[in-house]
Design a protein around this motif. Structure first.
Motif, mmCIF file in Angstrom:
data_model
loop_
_atom_site.group_PDB
_atom_site.id
_atom_site.type_symbol
_atom_site.label_atom_id
_atom_site.label_comp_id
_atom_site.label_asym_id
_atom_site.label_seq_id
_atom_site.Cartn_x
_atom_site.Cartn_y
_atom_site.Cartn_z
ATOM 1 N N ASP A 220 -72.027 -41.203 21.326
ATOM 2 C CA ASP A 220 -70.637 -40.892 20.924
ATOM 3 C C ASP A 220 -69.866 -39.987 21.858
ATOM 4 O O ASP A 220 -68.781 -39.337 21.462
ATOM 5 C CB ASP A 220 -70.519 -39.973 19.435
ATOM 6 N N THR A 221 -70.553 -39.835 23.044
ATOM 7 C CA THR A 221 -69.927 -39.011 24.321
ATOM 8 C C THR A 221 -68.453 -39.431 24.247
ATOM 9 O O THR A 221 -68.331 -40.775 24.276
ATOM 10 C CB THR A 221 -70.776 -38.905 25.340
ATOM 11 N N ALA A 222 -67.553 -38.519 24.571
ATOM 12 C CA ALA A 222 -65.978 -38.981 24.638
ATOM 13 C C ALA A 222 -65.895 -39.791 25.889
ATOM 14 O O ALA A 222 -66.514 -39.367 27.013
ATOM 15 C CB ALA A 222 -65.157 -37.782 24.640
ATOM 16 N N VAL A 223 -64.988 -40.717 25.932
ATOM 17 C CA VAL A 223 -64.654 -41.596 26.942
ATOM 18 C C VAL A 223 -63.945 -40.483 27.643
ATOM 19 O O VAL A 223 -62.932 -40.050 27.434
ATOM 20 C CB VAL A 223 -63.617 -42.717 26.582
ATOM 21 N N GLY A 224 -63.805 -40.674 29.013
ATOM 22 C CA GLY A 224 -63.307 -39.757 30.068
ATOM 23 C C GLY A 224 -64.218 -38.521 30.470
ATOM 24 O O GLY A 224 -63.927 -37.890 31.455
ATOM 25 N N SER A 225 -65.410 -38.484 29.719
ATOM 26 C CA SER A 225 -66.113 -37.091 30.167
ATOM 27 C C SER A 225 -66.813 -37.405 31.473
ATOM 28 O O SER A 225 -67.163 -38.862 31.932
ATOM 29 C CB SER A 225 -67.183 -37.176 28.994
ATOM 30 N N VAL A 226 -67.139 -36.490 32.297
ATOM 31 C CA VAL A 226 -67.595 -36.498 33.710
ATOM 32 C C VAL A 226 -69.293 -36.322 33.365
ATOM 33 O O VAL A 226 -69.760 -35.212 32.812
ATOM 34 C CB VAL A 226 -67.185 -35.542 34.621
ATOM 35 N N ILE A 227 -70.054 -37.294 33.403
ATOM 36 C CA ILE A 227 -71.532 -37.281 33.379
ATOM 37 C C ILE A 227 -72.400 -36.819 34.412
ATOM 38 O O ILE A 227 -73.455 -36.321 34.415
ATOM 39 C CB ILE A 227 -71.983 -38.370 32.663
ATOM 40 N N LEU A 228 -71.750 -37.104 35.755
ATOM 41 C CA LEU A 228 -72.436 -36.660 36.885
ATOM 42 C C LEU A 228 -71.595 -36.696 37.981
ATOM 43 O O LEU A 228 -70.570 -37.200 38.275
ATOM 44 C CB LEU A 228 -73.463 -37.962 37.210
ATOM 45 N N ASP A 253 -74.805 -51.412 35.117
ATOM 46 C CA ASP A 253 -73.691 -51.195 34.526
ATOM 47 C C ASP A 253 -72.697 -52.678 34.167
ATOM 48 O O ASP A 253 -71.795 -52.663 34.585
ATOM 49 C CB ASP A 253 -72.864 -50.132 34.878
ATOM 50 N N SER A 254 -73.354 -53.494 33.796
ATOM 51 C CA SER A 254 -72.881 -54.880 33.379
ATOM 52 C C SER A 254 -71.651 -54.827 32.683
ATOM 53 O O SER A 254 -70.861 -55.637 32.749
ATOM 54 C CB SER A 254 -73.903 -55.915 33.089
ATOM 55 N N GLU A 255 -71.758 -53.960 31.732
ATOM 56 C CA GLU A 255 -70.496 -54.003 30.657
ATOM 57 C C GLU A 255 -69.417 -53.049 31.368
ATOM 58 O O GLU A 255 -68.519 -53.213 30.641
ATOM 59 C CB GLU A 255 -71.071 -53.268 29.409
ATOM 60 N N GLY A 256 -69.376 -52.534 32.370
ATOM 61 C CA GLY A 256 -68.386 -51.642 33.014
ATOM 62 C C GLY A 256 -68.025 -50.558 32.178
ATOM 63 O O GLY A 256 -66.909 -50.087 31.987
ATOM 64 N N ARG A 257 -69.260 -49.606 31.663
ATOM 65 C CA ARG A 257 -68.886 -48.495 30.767
ATOM 66 C C ARG A 257 -68.495 -47.363 31.766
ATOM 67 O O ARG A 257 -68.283 -46.136 31.119
ATOM 68 C CB ARG A 257 -70.217 -48.280 29.979
ATOM 69 N N LEU A 258 -68.828 -47.363 32.812
ATOM 70 C CA LEU A 258 -68.752 -46.225 33.802
ATOM 71 C C LEU A 258 -67.520 -46.412 35.060
ATOM 72 O O LEU A 258 -67.544 -47.588 35.191
ATOM 73 C CB LEU A 258 -70.301 -45.651 34.602
ATOM 74 N N GLU A 259 -67.190 -45.527 35.662
ATOM 75 C CA GLU A 259 -66.253 -45.316 36.738
ATOM 76 C C GLU A 259 -66.458 -44.094 37.552
ATOM 77 O O GLU A 259 -67.017 -43.236 36.968
ATOM 78 C CB GLU A 259 -64.606 -45.620 36.305
ATOM 79 N N VAL A 271 -68.691 -39.380 38.302
ATOM 80 C CA VAL A 271 -69.070 -40.428 37.536
ATOM 81 C C VAL A 271 -68.655 -40.248 35.955
ATOM 82 O O VAL A 271 -68.889 -38.978 35.533
ATOM 83 C CB VAL A 271 -70.694 -40.590 37.494
ATOM 84 N N LYS A 272 -67.820 -41.107 35.464
ATOM 85 C CA LYS A 272 -67.324 -40.718 34.237
ATOM 86 C C LYS A 272 -67.245 -42.039 33.203
ATOM 87 O O LYS A 272 -67.520 -42.980 33.560
ATOM 88 C CB LYS A 272 -65.625 -40.553 34.461
ATOM 89 N N LEU A 273 -67.175 -41.546 31.906
ATOM 90 C CA LEU A 273 -67.216 -42.708 31.106
ATOM 91 C C LEU A 273 -65.942 -43.381 30.856
ATOM 92 O O LEU A 273 -65.019 -42.841 30.532
ATOM 93 C CB LEU A 273 -67.627 -42.120 29.628
ATOM 94 N N LYS A 274 -66.063 -44.569 31.113
ATOM 95 C CA LYS A 274 -64.575 -45.589 31.143
ATOM 96 C C LYS A 274 -64.650 -46.157 29.608
ATOM 97 O O LYS A 274 -63.513 -46.448 29.315
ATOM 98 C CB LYS A 274 -64.561 -46.595 32.168
ATOM 99 N N LYS A 275 -65.857 -46.780 29.312
ATOM 100 C CA LYS A 275 -65.910 -47.322 27.754
ATOM 101 C C LYS A 275 -66.911 -46.280 26.935
ATOM 102 O O LYS A 275 -67.725 -45.885 27.526
ATOM 103 C CB LYS A 275 -66.220 -48.513 27.681
ATOM 104 N N PRO A 276 -66.920 -46.499 25.638
ATOM 105 C CA PRO A 276 -67.900 -45.905 24.812
ATOM 106 C C PRO A 276 -69.466 -46.469 25.246
ATOM 107 O O PRO A 276 -69.500 -47.516 25.422
ATOM 108 C CB PRO A 276 -67.676 -46.173 23.291
ATOM 109 N N LEU A 277 -70.354 -45.558 25.223
ATOM 110 C CA LEU A 277 -71.771 -45.868 25.331
ATOM 111 C C LEU A 277 -72.147 -46.549 23.959
ATOM 112 O O LEU A 277 -71.513 -46.181 22.819
ATOM 113 C CB LEU A 277 -72.598 -44.680 25.576
ATOM 114 N N ASP A 278 -73.275 -47.262 23.992
ATOM 115 C CA ASP A 278 -73.669 -48.151 22.818
ATOM 116 C C ASP A 278 -75.111 -48.030 22.639
ATOM 117 O O ASP A 278 -75.517 -49.095 23.704
ATOM 118 C CB ASP A 278 -72.930 -49.323 22.920
ATOM 119 N N PHE A 279 -75.778 -47.354 22.006
ATOM 120 C CA PHE A 279 -77.307 -47.309 22.193
ATOM 121 C C PHE A 279 -77.987 -48.678 21.626
ATOM 122 O O PHE A 279 -78.709 -49.121 21.807
ATOM 123 C CB PHE A 279 -77.779 -46.113 21.082
ATOM 124 N N GLU A 280 -76.972 -49.394 20.509
ATOM 125 C CA GLU A 280 -77.617 -50.625 20.160
ATOM 126 C C GLU A 280 -77.395 -51.853 20.901
ATOM 127 O O GLU A 280 -78.449 -52.387 20.931
ATOM 128 C CB GLU A 280 -76.721 -50.887 18.867
#
Length: 590
Positions: A220-228, A253-259, A271-280
């Motif tokens: 549930d990390t917010a989209v737009g967060s810088v992770i690295l 990152d085949s789903e394009g969740r990072l940018e 490195v930022k979240l472009k889409k929500p992460l999904d554990f499942e």
């Protein structure tokens, strides 16, 4: 008549252009400029000599059309005006002009000898495609003269600049300034050219470290967060396309969740979240990042392992709310469906795989119910389009077990119409009347409606009397689909209120019919206003007696008023007489 005259920039005396002459002596000559030229540079004397009186400039106006007129002494034209057309011939009276104070061009340091750098395009205001507008180009100075003079050449008649003897190197100098002489037969102009030497991309980006380790973030990390934050450097010239770095994720990152965004000043990558992460979906991402330049590398140079880096992103599970497949579910049914009919269904799933329970919220009319397990929605009571044609409720999906998280979606039910409403009058008619006694046949107009949805052709009612016994007195005729006329068939009606039953049918597939009562009053009229007879209560005299009593009362009142008026007038006369006597004794003062 046409003639040609050379343009001049200086006029010290009048020049004879042409001569016109009428056959007979005594003609008076004049020129007419129908074009209303602001500066008309011609005149004519009385011998018919036409002169150029002002300097001509072809660049300002290259042709004049005017007329020579001959008149007699009374001003009467002796002939039709003579059209004179003067074409101004060009002379070389304009120097070349540079396209700008400094023309800026660029050349890469690996360009080959003879490569075109750019074109200096000068202009000449003289007539095109003539010797006066032919320009020649010549380089007269190069600054600096390193590693040598004569590094450039220019095509004589086109102004195209080329490398003359060797390729350039930015380490020698990043900029050259050329002075180019542009000339025609009579004028010369110096134009200035600045040539910037562009660094070639012969150095690849290199990461400061190749492995950025392990990262762990909840889903549930917010989209737009810088992770690295990552960093690579490039040895080419700073702030150019050869040294600018673009980061690209090539694996993991085949789903394009990072940018990755790049700081243009420092080439730092975020490195930022472009889409929500999904554990499942994916719990671990093994990411490979490639650092590249927007400018292509020169031949022989290629990116290698130094231009790539890796990191591992681990996603942790978070209990999430059930998710609907869409936010608005829509369905359409007839308002006449039976209770218990399925009218729609909704679907939601829980990301953690828990069961979902459904319920409704905002069902203010109690029309619907939902199966808590399947999400199927049924009618729970009779539906009524006329009460609400688009019925909106909220569907709640709640996880069963766990933390009982819930989410909502909208369910919109559109009700289609059925013919289930009887026709009625469009309003309450209380003021319909005929003046009594009726002197001629009369008619009244009324309007009907119903609460069903009109067809595309509109409403089409039929009208008839509600009782056959009324047909000898009344007649109903249709005007259009919603209006009808009630007419009398004779004039022998009593002074009272008649309640006329009107039968109205809508002619639908399942016809609906209604009978309404139309009250019509026959009453005495004064100035087209109805005075309706009052109902007679027990013990109250009939109308004739009441009128007689009223007239007698009015007569008594009149007599009393007459006596009062007589006494008042007598007293007034007596007072006037006394005043007159007083005036005779004592004269009035002015």
């Amino acid at each position: 008549m046409s003639c040609t005259f050379r343009s001049t920039t200086k006029q010290e005396e009048f020049h004879l252009l042409h001569k016109v002459q009428w056959n007979d002596p005594g003609a008076l000559y004049s020129l007419v400029d129908k074009e209303n030229t602001p500066r008309f540079p011609f005149s004519i004397n009385q011998e018919g000599d036409i002169y150029v009186t002002q300097p001509l400039d072809r660049e300002e106006k290259d042709e004049y059309v005017f007329y020579a007129v001959a008149r007699d002494e009374q001003g009467k034209p002796l002939s039709i005006p003579l059209k004179i057309q003067v074409k101004v011939k060009d002379i070389n009276d304009n120097p070349p002009t540079c396209p700008s104070p400094v023309t800026v061009l660029e050349v890469q340091e690996n360009e080959q000898i003879g490569s075109s750098i750019g074109t200096l395009i000068a202009h000449d205001m003289d007539e095109e495609n003539t010797v006066n507008s032919v320009l020649e180009y010549r380089i007269v100075d190069q600054t600096p003269k390193v590693p040598r003079d004569g590094l450039f050449l220019v095509q004589t008649y086109h102004g195209t600049l080329q490398l003359a003897v060797q390729s350039l190197h930015k380490r020698d100098t990043p900029q050259y300034n050329l002075t180019v002489e542009v000339s025609n037969e009579d004028f010369k102009t110096l134009c200035f050219v600045q040539i910037n030497v562009i660094d070639i991309n012969d150095q690849i980006p290199i990461f400061e470290k190749s492995d950025y380790g392990n990262l762990t973030f909840p889903e549930d990390t917010a989209v737009g967060s810088v992770i690295l934050t990552i960093q690579a450097t490039d040895a080419d010239e700073p702030h150019t396309g050869s040294s600018k770095i673009l980061y690209r994720i090539t694996q993991g990152d085949s789903e394009g969740r990072l940018e990755i965004e790049t700081d243009p000043q420092t080439n730092t990558g975020y490195v930022k979240l472009k889409k929500p992460l999904d554990f499942e979906t994916v719990a671990i991402h093994n990411i490979v990042v490639q650092a590249e330049n927007p400018e292509p590398l020169v031949p022989g140079v290629q990116y290698n392992a130094s231009s790539s880096a890796t990191f591992r992103l681990t996603v942790t599970d978070v209990n999430e709310v059930p998710q609907f497949f869409q936010q608005v579910f829509e369905a359409t049914v007839s308002e006449a469906v039976a209770k218990g009919t399925k009218v729609g269904n909704v679907t939601a799933t829980d990301p953690e795989g828990l069961d979902v329970s459904y319920s409704l919220r905002g069902d203010k009319r109690g029309w619907l119910r939902i199966d808590p397990v399947t999400g199927e929605i049924f009618s729970a009571a009779p539906l009524d389009r006329e009460a609400e044609s688009l019925y909106r409720v909220q569907v709640v999906a709640k996880e069963v077990g766990g933390s009982y998280l819930s989410s909502t979606a909208q369910f919109h039910l559109t009700l289609t119409d059925v013919n289930d409403n009887s026709p009625r009058l469009v309003k309450e008619y209380t003021g319909l009347f005929f003046c009594y006694p009726l002197k001629a046949l009369g008619s009244l107009i009324f309007e009907a409606t119903d609460d069903d949805q009109p067809t595309f052709r509109g409403r089409h009612f039929t009208f008839s009397l509600g009782s056959e016994s009324l047909q000898k007195d009344w007649e109903v005729s249709k005007i259009n689909g919603t209006h009808a006329r009630l007419s009398t068939k004779h004039t022998d009606f009593e002074e009272r209120v008649y309640s006329i039953p009107i039968r109205i049918s809508d002619g639908g597939r399942q016809p609906m019919e209604g009978t309404v009562s139309l009250p019509v009053t026959f009453c005495k009229c004064v100035e087209n206003r109805c005075f309706r007879p009052a109902a007679r209560m027990p013990g109250i005299p009939p109308v004739g007696m009441a009128v007689g009593i009223l007239l007698a009362t009015l007569l008594v009142i009149g007599i009393i008023l007459a006596v009062v008026f007589f006494r008042m007038k007598r007293d007034k006369n007596q007072h006037n007489a006394e005043s007159a006597q007083a005036s005779e004794v004592k004269p009035l003062r002015n």
